[in-house]
Structure formats: structure tokens, C-alpha cells
Write an enzyme that holds these catalytic residues in place. Structure first.
Site, mmCIF file in Angstrom:
data_model
loop_
_atom_site.group_PDB
_atom_site.id
_atom_site.type_symbol
_atom_site.label_atom_id
_atom_site.label_comp_id
_atom_site.label_asym_id
_atom_site.label_seq_id
_atom_site.Cartn_x
_atom_site.Cartn_y
_atom_site.Cartn_z
ATOM 1 N N CYS A 57 44.742 42.177 31.145
ATOM 2 C CA CYS A 57 45.768 42.535 30.174
ATOM 3 C C CYS A 57 46.383 41.239 29.624
ATOM 4 C CB CYS A 57 46.832 43.421 30.824
ATOM 5 S SG CYS A 57 47.937 42.538 31.964
ATOM 6 N N GLU A 92 44.326 40.753 39.229
ATOM 7 C CA GLU A 92 44.367 39.329 38.893
ATOM 8 C C GLU A 92 45.683 38.701 39.364
ATOM 9 O OE1 GLU A 92 43.763 42.028 36.921
ATOM 10 O OE2 GLU A 92 43.068 41.318 34.972
ATOM 11 N N HIS A 104 48.648 44.097 39.120
ATOM 12 C CA HIS A 104 47.241 44.011 38.749
ATOM 13 C C HIS A 104 46.467 43.133 39.735
ATOM 14 C CE1 HIS A 104 47.808 45.245 34.263
ATOM 15 N NE2 HIS A 104 48.335 46.102 35.110
ATOM 16 N N CYS A 152 48.251 39.220 32.430
ATOM 17 C CA CYS A 152 47.282 38.593 33.341
ATOM 18 C C CYS A 152 46.574 37.432 32.655
ATOM 19 C CB CYS A 152 46.274 39.615 33.844
ATOM 20 S SG CYS A 152 46.974 40.775 35.044
#
Length: 147
Positions: free
Chosen positions: A106, A80, A78, A109
Site C-alpha cells: 500500500c 511489510e 501490514h 508500506c
């Protein structure tokens, strides 16, 4: 080369500039399902790290792995996670910083965001569930959707 970005008025706000940077960075994303970008800024709104969703460094991209769009991606990191990992690799402290992302974090994250010392999160699009948003709220981290 020019990138068409909507003009917000006479002088864009810091939120608009930071989110626009995240949107441009998302263009580098290699996931075939969705491109996501992230920018982390200091208390003074200076960018200190960024990331987009994609494979590990030197790894195969989604297009090379025959990913199926209907399924949840298991290959991409991801945005992040990439931004936080880059900061860690380069020795950049994130304590007190703010994260801007084109998609809400999510759950995993959100845990990384909290552990890294990031104190505020802005996003534009919803994630597939609210687990990350709910966790950050429970932990006292302001998470604001910019529309």
C-alpha cells in the site's frame, strides 16, 4: 505436518523460494479478510526479517474484535510493516535488501520500504489500488510482479 507447495522444477529459483517463504508466513496472518506474508532478504538472498498481517503484539486478533469483512481493516498491521518493524527492533539493517510480499504494498508500506533502504520489491497479488506501486516506481525502486 506437511505443507503442499507447488514444485517448480528441478531446482527452484531464489525468487520462487523467497516467495514460497512469504506464502508460508502468510498462513500466520490473523486478518479475516486476507492473509499476507512478507520476507526481506539480503543482497545474497539470505532471509533477515519476515512478517505477516495481524494485530499488535498481545493485541486482540480480528476474530476477537468482530471485524466486518466488507470494510477495510483498521486493526491489522501490514506484513511489510511487521517485517520492517521487527528488523528495527532487532537492530537489523535493511539497506540494500529486497522485499518479497504476497501482496503489492500500500502507499504507507511503500513509504516505509523506501525509508528503510530496501532497493527492490517483488509481489504476487495486486493491492486494492496502485498508489504504493506508483510511488516506488517514482522513487526508482524496481517493483516486479511474480506470476
Amino acid at each position: 505436518m506437511g505443507i503442499a507447495i507447488e514444485h517448480w522444477g528441478e531446482r527452484p529459483s531464489r525468487h520462487e523460494i523467497n516467495m514460497a517463504m512469504a506464502e508460508v508466513i502468510a498462513l500466520r496472518g490473523t486478518c479475516i479478510r486476507k492473509q499476507v506474508g512478507c520476507v526481506i532478504v539480503t543482497e545474497n538472498n539470505r532471509p533477515i526479517s519476515s512478517g505477516y498481517n495481524g494485530s499488535v503484539i498481545k493485541g486482540k486478533h480480528c476474530g476477537e474484535l468482530e471485524c466486518k469483512i466488507e470494510e477495510k481493516c483498521t486493526h491489522s498491521i501490514h506484513a511489510e510493516q511487521n517485517a520492517i518493524s521487527y528488523a528495527a527492533k532487532e537492530g537489523i539493517a535493511l539497506e540494500g535488501s529486497t522485499l518479497y510480499c504476497t501482496t503489492a504494498p500500500c502507499y504507507i508500506c511503500a513509504k516505509m520500504i523506501y525509508q528503510a533502504g530496501i532497493v527492490r520489491v517483488y509481489y504476487t497479488h495486486a493491492y486494492t489500488d496502485d498508489l504504493g506501486i506508483n510511488l516506488l516506481k517514482e522513487l526508482g525502486i524496481p517493483i516486479i510482479q511474480l506470476i
